[in-house]
Design an enzyme around this catalytic site. Structure first.
Site, PDB file in Angstrom:
ATOM      1  N   HIS A 122     -28.048  42.263 -19.576  1.00  0.00           N
ATOM      2  CA  HIS A 122     -26.655  41.832 -19.309  1.00  0.00           C
ATOM      3  C   HIS A 122     -26.703  41.759 -20.516  1.00  0.00           C
ATOM      4  O   HIS A 122     -25.476  41.190 -21.804  1.00  0.00           O
ATOM      5  CB  HIS A 122     -26.199  40.536 -19.107  1.00  0.00           C
ATOM      6  CG  HIS A 122     -26.719  38.505 -18.974  1.00  0.00           C
ATOM      7  ND1 HIS A 122     -27.548  38.804 -18.564  1.00  0.00           N
ATOM      8  CD2 HIS A 122     -26.855  38.597 -20.184  1.00  0.00           C
ATOM      9  CE1 HIS A 122     -28.155  37.023 -18.271  1.00  0.00           C
ATOM     10  NE2 HIS A 122     -27.544  37.358 -20.335  1.00  0.00           N
ATOM     11  N   ASP A 152     -30.541  42.598 -13.246  1.00  0.00           N
ATOM     12  CA  ASP A 152     -30.760  42.105 -14.830  1.00  0.00           C
ATOM     13  C   ASP A 152     -31.597  41.544 -15.648  1.00  0.00           C
ATOM     14  O   ASP A 152     -32.301  40.789 -16.298  1.00  0.00           O
ATOM     15  CB  ASP A 152     -30.132  40.345 -14.611  1.00  0.00           C
ATOM     16  CG  ASP A 152     -29.384  39.920 -16.242  1.00  0.00           C
ATOM     17  OD1 ASP A 152     -29.018  40.773 -17.121  1.00  0.00           O
ATOM     18  OD2 ASP A 152     -29.348  38.581 -16.402  1.00  0.00           O
ATOM     19  N   SER A 227     -31.108  33.546 -22.960  1.00  0.00           N
ATOM     20  CA  SER A 227     -31.234  34.999 -21.819  1.00  0.00           C
ATOM     21  C   SER A 227     -32.338  36.019 -22.443  1.00  0.00           C
ATOM     22  O   SER A 227     -32.239  36.772 -23.518  1.00  0.00           O
ATOM     23  CB  SER A 227     -29.842  35.682 -22.001  1.00  0.00           C
ATOM     24  OG  SER A 227     -29.418  34.662 -21.289  1.00  0.00           O
TER      25      SER A 227
END
Length: 473
Positions: A122, A152, A227
Site C-alpha cells: 500500500h 501487503d 508502514s
C-alpha cells in the site's frame, strides 16, 4: 561556602555539607575535592540496559520511502448535464484533472548485494516514482520489482554501494511476550524507534478484505509512516514488517500489526522470480469448526476447519478429501479456523505438498495434497477488451450465486483504483450476465464476447438487488 555538584555527591554527603558551619572541616577520603568537576560514568559501565548498541547496527538498514503519484480530481459540477452543456463540455465526458500527490513510508534493506528493499504494497500502490532515502541521507531512485496487495508486501531494488541489510529471522519462533522494537518514519520523523512486546500471533483482522493475513500483534508504537519499516527482536534480526494499526483516531493506541518475515520472505521470493504471486489452492469450500458443529459431529475439539465441499477434479478431490472432514493441522502446524487454512495454503507454491491431519468420522488420519493452481482468475485480462484492464473476473462462487439467484455470469472479483475498468464504471461484486445482448454462462463465454476486437461492449450487470447497463468504448 562552596557546594559540590549534586551529580557527584550522594544524598548523605550533600546533607553533611549543608550542615557544616563556617569552620573548616577535615577532608573525607570518599569525597572528591571541593569544586571538582566530576564526569558521569557511561551507562554501559554502570551496567544499565540499553538498546543503543543493537540499534547502531540495525538503523542504517531502515530507509525512508517517498512516493509520487498522480491523483484524478473530478469536478462535481461537470457531472451535471446542464453545466456540461453550459460550459461546452462534451457529453459523456467528465474531463478528470490530475494533480501530483506525495506520500511517505518506510522500508528495510534485506539484501545488501542486490539492493532489495522490503516495504508494504500500500506504500507504493499508486506510485509513478519512488525515492529511497538512507539513514546517512543518500538518496536513490527505486525500481518496483513487484507488489502483492493480498499480503501487503512489495519489493523494491536500488543500485547503491555500502548497504547494510538486516538478517531475516524465523518468525515462527516468536512467542507472545517477546520484546520487539519498531523502526520507521512515523509522520515523516525519520529513524524513529519505539519498543514493546509481541502481544499476539496469527491475527486475522479483516482489514484487507480477501487478503492473506497472519499478523504479529504488538504494542510497540506504530503510526502512519511506519508502514513498511522494521520490527526487530533484541538481537537486531528482522521479525516483521509493520503494516497497519487498529485505531479509531488514526493514531497509535497500542494495537499494531506486522507481517511475519516468513510470510514476507516467501512472497519476496516469488516476486523476485516471477514478478507476481501464483496462488496455490486445495479446491475446497469450508467453514470454522464451531462448538455446535463439534457437538453435531461428536468431536471433542472445537478448533479446526470443516470441509463443506470438495470441487471435482481438484487437488483435494484427487487426494481423497471429503465433505465433513475436519482439518486440524497443515504440515504439523495447528489450524484454528478456515481463514488460517486459506492463508497457509494460499501462500504455498504451486506443486508444493501439504500434509493435512484430519478427523473423519471422529478418527484421525493424514492426507497428502499437492497444491494446485488457483482457478479464481480463469479469464486472461490480456485477451480482453482494453477498457476492462484493471478488473479481475472469476467464476461465480456460492455466495454470488445465492445473491444473484442465478448460476450464470461472471463475478467482478476486484477492480484496481484509477484503472480503465474503474473509469468505465465496474465495481467489485458486480456480476456480468450479458455482453452485447448475448448471455454469459461462464468465463469461457465472457472471454470470447469481451475480446479486444469488439468496437464497443454493452455489459448487462447485476449489482446487488438491481441491474444496469454499462457501455464501454
Amino acid at each position: 561556602m562552596k557546594i559540590l555538584t549534586p551529580l557527584a555527591v550522594s544524598a548523605s554527603a550533600l546533607g553533611a555539607v549543608l550542615m557544616m558551619s563556617g569552620a573548616p572541616q577535615p577532608a573525607r577520603a570518599d569525597l572528591p575535592p571541593v569544586g571538582a568537576v566530576v564526569q558521569a560514568v557511561p551507562p554501559l559501565q554502570q551496567g544499565l540496559p540499553s538498546l543503543a548498541p543493537m540499534l547502531k547496527t540495525v538503523m542504517p538498514a531502515v530507509v525512508n520511502i517517498a512516493v509520487t503519484s498522480k491523483a484524478e480530481i473530478q469536478n462535481p459540477l461537470l457531472q451535471d448535464p446542464f453545466f456540461r452543456r453550459f460550459f461546452g463540455a462534451p457529453e459523456g465526458q467528465q474531463q478528470p484533472q490530475e494533480r501530483e500527490a506525495q506520500a511517505i513510508g518506510s522500508g528495510v534493506v534485506v539484501d545488501a548485494v542486490k539492493g532489495y528493499v522490503l516495504t508494504n504494497s500500500h506504500v507504493v500502490a499508486e506510485a509513478d516514482s519512488i525515492r529511497v532515502r538512507m539513514s546517512d541521507d543518500r538518496e536513490y531512485d527505486a525500481k518496483l520489482i513487484g507488489k502483492d496487495p493480498d499480503t501487503d508486501v512489495a519489493v523494491l531494488q536500488i543500485k547503491a554501494d555500502n548497504l547494510v541489510a538486516l538478517k531475516m529471522a524465523d518468525s515462527d519462533q516468536l512467542q507472545v511476550g517477546d520484546f520487539v522494537v519498531a523502526i520507521g518514519s512515523p509522520f515523516g520523523l525519520r529513524q524513529t524507534v519505539t519498543s514493546g512486546i509481541v502481544s499476539g500471533l496469527s491475527r486475522q483482522t479483516g482489514i484487507s478484505e480477501g487478503g492473506y493475513e497472519d499478523f504479529i500483534q504488538t504494542d510497540a508504537s506504530i503510526n502512519p509512516g511506519n508502514s513498511g519499516g522494521a520490527l526487530v527482536n533484541l538481537r537486531g534480526e528482522l521479525v516483521g514488517i509493520p503494516s497497519n494499526i487498529l485505531s479509531r483516531s488514526g493514531g497509535n493506541i497500542g494495537i499494531g500489526f506486522a507481517i511475519p518475515t516468513n510470510l514476507a520472505r516467501d512472497v519476496m521470493t516469488q516476486l523476485v522470480s516471477n514478478g507476481e504471486i501464483q496462488r496455490g489452492r486445495l479446491g475446497i469450500n469450508g467453514q470454522d469448526l464451531t462448538p455446535d458443529l463439534a457437538k453435531a459431529f461428536s468431536l471433542s475439539t472445537t478448533r479446526g476447519a470443516v470441509i463443506t465441499r470438495v470441487l471435482p477434479k481438484s487437488p483435494a478431490d484427487k487426494a481423497g478429501l471429503k465433505s465433513e472432514d475436519v482439518i486440524l493441522e497443515a504440515n504439523g502446524r495447528p489450524i484454528e479456523n478456515f481463514a488460517q487454512l486459506r492463508n497457509r495454503v494460499g501462500l504455498m507454491r504451486i506443486g508444493d505438498k501439504v500434509t493435512l491431519k484430519i478427523l473423519r468420522e471422529g478418527k484421525p488420519r493424514e492426507v497428502a495434497v499437492t497444491i494446485g493452481k488457483e482457478e479464481e482468475i480463469a479469464a486472461d485480462t490480456a485477451n480482453l477488451h482494453p477498457q476492462l484492464k484493471g478488473a479481475t473476473f472469476a467464476p461465480l462462487d456460492d455466495a454470488a450465486r445465492k445473491n444473484a439467484g442465478d448460476t450464470r455470469g461472471v463475478l467482478v472479483q476486484a477492480v484496481e483504483p484509477r484503472s480503465a475498468a474503474a473509469r468505465a464504471g465496474l465495481r467489485q461484486g458486480d456480476i456480468v450476465i450479458a455482453v452485447n445482448r448475448r448471455a454469459v454462462q461462464d468465463l469461457e463465454d465472457f472471454s470470447k464476447l469481451a475480446n479486444p476486437q469488439a468496437p464497443e461492449l454493452l455489459l448487462h450487470v447485476r449489482r446487488g438487488p438491481g441491474a444496469l447497463f454499462i457501455l464501454i468504448r
